[in-house]
Design a protein around this motif. Structure first.
Motif, PDB file in Angstrom:
ATOM      1  N   LYS A   1      83.765-111.847 -89.413  1.00 55.81           N
ATOM      2  CA  LYS A   1      84.966-112.583 -89.232  1.00 55.81           C
ATOM      3  C   LYS A   1      85.951-111.777 -88.475  1.00 55.81           C
ATOM      4  N   LYS A   2      86.103-110.499 -88.713  1.00 55.42           N
ATOM      5  CA  LYS A   2      87.077-109.832 -88.294  1.00 55.42           C
ATOM      6  C   LYS A   2      86.542-108.334 -88.034  1.00 55.42           C
TER       7      LYS A   2
ATOM      8  N   ASP B   1      94.975-108.091 -91.590  1.00 52.77           N
ATOM      9  CA  ASP B   1      94.259-109.237 -91.081  1.00 52.77           C
ATOM     10  C   ASP B   1      92.901-109.443 -91.931  1.00 52.77           C
TER      11      ASP B   1
ATOM     12  N   ASN C   1      93.416-109.270 -96.185  1.00 55.51           N
ATOM     13  CA  ASN C   1      94.436-110.725 -96.700  1.00 55.51           C
ATOM     14  C   ASN C   1      93.475-111.952 -96.569  1.00 55.51           C
ATOM     15  N   ASP C   2      92.352-111.731 -95.808  1.00 53.18           N
ATOM     16  CA  ASP C   2      91.684-112.869 -95.256  1.00 53.18           C
ATOM     17  C   ASP C   2      90.681-113.080 -96.508  1.00 53.18           C
ATOM     18  N   SER C   3      91.073-114.589 -97.258  1.00 55.47           N
ATOM     19  CA  SER C   3      90.079-114.778 -98.561  1.00 55.47           C
ATOM     20  C   SER C   3      88.503-115.256 -98.169  1.00 55.47           C
ATOM     21  N   SER C   4      88.507-115.438 -96.735  1.00 58.29           N
ATOM     22  CA  SER C   4      86.898-115.660 -96.287  1.00 58.29           C
ATOM     23  C   SER C   4      86.135-114.558 -96.242  1.00 58.29           C
TER      24      SER C   4
ATOM     25  N   GLY D   1      84.084-107.989 -92.813  1.00 59.14           N
ATOM     26  CA  GLY D   1      85.181-107.642 -92.179  1.00 59.14           C
ATOM     27  C   GLY D   1      84.773-106.095 -91.638  1.00 59.14           C
TER      28      GLY D   1
END
Length: 426
Positions: free
Chosen positions: A38-39, A64, A67-70, A5
């Motif tokens: 991813k972001k 976003d 909290n994104d587990s990926s 991220g």
């Protein structure tokens, strides 16, 4: 797959995105894993950008990403203190590894960040925070691990190095050189952070903390900028066999105390640091086994810094597999930081005095009374009633030099102390 991220998509963030995209297959061969963004956190999703990016990657909500587990690695490239510091802490608490190029955060809050990372079992990487594309953090962490670091000398700010280079080579005054640096994009419209020496102070704080296995309080360092340097100082330095550089210094003394400071310095022409010009940075390190090594390169800019950040991302990915600790917290050493008053250096002094008999004798007496010994004197003959005198002293403690300077101001025929600059015989 390692999910990333990005916080920020400015100059360096764009460079990181471009490298990860263009070198995707090469990185996978080297790492054995895909690294996937991813972001990307931005303030304006609809803003036109240098690099085309799929809109589904963009978000204006930090949640976003955190909290994104990926997402395994959060790369902070926003800069400044807030919200960057809060974002880093939140990401660590959510078990995200951190890569940052934020020198301010690492210098001011490094201890808290490392302790929080250790508590949460994640890693911190910050190669891009010092020296742009120069891999100095990795060198200190790995290649020089068998050495006790004794001294660090660095030109750590490209803006001030460019200004001093133009003053030296093109005989520009400070304001002219600064304006040219701003016109070329090397200096900000508000150049205070660079020309005041603060940028270099953050960087030498980071390097010294790592080299001497402690956490340096950047606010306790002596920091002096280049604003008072004039062409006459540059010219006399050249005549005496020196070049003026904004030098960041970190020394381990015999009693294990530390001498860490940033200020303009007379650097001998026979030392390679004196020949590092323009926007380039350099770090010279003295280790007890390796001796002296020097690394130099571009200290800022989109791709040099992005290169360092991507190297850190790859390093995180490697070390996740082997659970390698950063190591700093468990091996802290107790070092005393000495006051600038206790530092001993030769000095260069430029005075404006009335041109009449007996004035130099008064100056010499004041210096001698304060334990300041004169090594050399230059007086330029001018057909004016007020003339400059240039002095170079033998090594003397700063406190004695300051006492002498205060007394020199009380001599009626000393019109002004124009400058006092430290000499470092590297």
């Amino acid at each position: 797959m390692i999910g990333v991220g990005l916080l920020g998509f400015g100059t360096v963030g764009g460079g990181v995105y471009q490298i990860l995209k263009s070198k995707k297959d090469y990185i996978k061969r080297k790492l054995g894993e895909d690294i996937v963004i991813k972001k990307i956190l931005v303030t304006d999703i609809n803003k036109k950008r240098k690099y085309c990016v799929d809109k589904f990657l963009l978000t204006d909500k930090f949640e976003d990403i955190v909290n994104d587990s990926s997402i395994h690695v959060v790369v902070e490239l926003i800069g400044g203190e807030e919200p960057s510091f809060s974002y880093i802490k939140a990401a660590i608490k959510n078990k995200k590894h951190i890569v940052t190029a934020n020198k301010l955060i690492m210098a001011k809050h490094g201890e808290e960040i490392f302790r929080l990372a250790e508590e949460n079992g994640v890693k911190i990487y910050y190669e891009g925070s010092v020296g742009g594309g120069i891999p100095i953090i990795k060198t200190l962490n790995e290649s020089l691990v068998a050495n006790k670091i004794e001294k660090i000398y660095g030109i750590l700010n490209g803006t001030t190095n460019y200004i001093l280079t133009q003053m030296t080579e093109k005989k520009m005054d400070f304001k002219e050189a600064l304006k040219e640096a701003q016109d070329l994009g090397y200096a900000e419209s508000d150049p205070y952070f660079d020309v005041s020496g603060l940028d270099s102070a953050y960087k030498i704080s980071i390097l010294s903390s790592l080299s001497y296995e402690t956490f340096i309080d950047v606010d306790s360092l002596y920091v002096e900028g280049v604003e008072k340097i004039e062409l006459e100082d540059i010219e006399i330095a050249d005549e005496l066999g020196y070049v003026i550089k904004l030098l960041a210094i970190g020394k381990r003394l015999e009693d294990e105390s530390l001498d860490i400071r940033v200020h303009p310095t007379f650097v001998p022409k026979n030392n390679p640091i004196s020949r590092i010009n323009g926007v380039y940075n350099v770090v010279q390190i003295h280790g007890d086994n390796v001796g002296e090594i020097m690394m130099y390169g571009q200290g800022a800019g989109e791709m040099p810094t992005a290169s360092a950040v991507v190297a850190d991302i790859i390093e995180v990915a490697k070390n996740i597999k082997y659970n390698i600790s950063n190591g700093l917290i468990n091996n802290l050493q107790d070092h005393r930081l000495i006051s600038i008053e206790e530092v001993e250096n030769p000095f260069y002094i430029r005075l404006m005095v009335n041109d009449k008999p007996g004035v130099f004798a008064k100056i010499a007496k004041v210096l001698g009374d304060n334990n300041v010994s004169i090594a050399s004197v230059i007086q330029k003959h001018r057909l004016t009633p007020v003339v400059p005198i240039f002095l170079r002293t033998h090594p003397v403690k700063e406190k004695y030099m300051n006492q002498a300077a205060d007394e020199l101001k009380n001599i009626d025929d000393v019109i002004e102390i124009k400058n006092i600059i430290r000499v470092e015989e590297l």
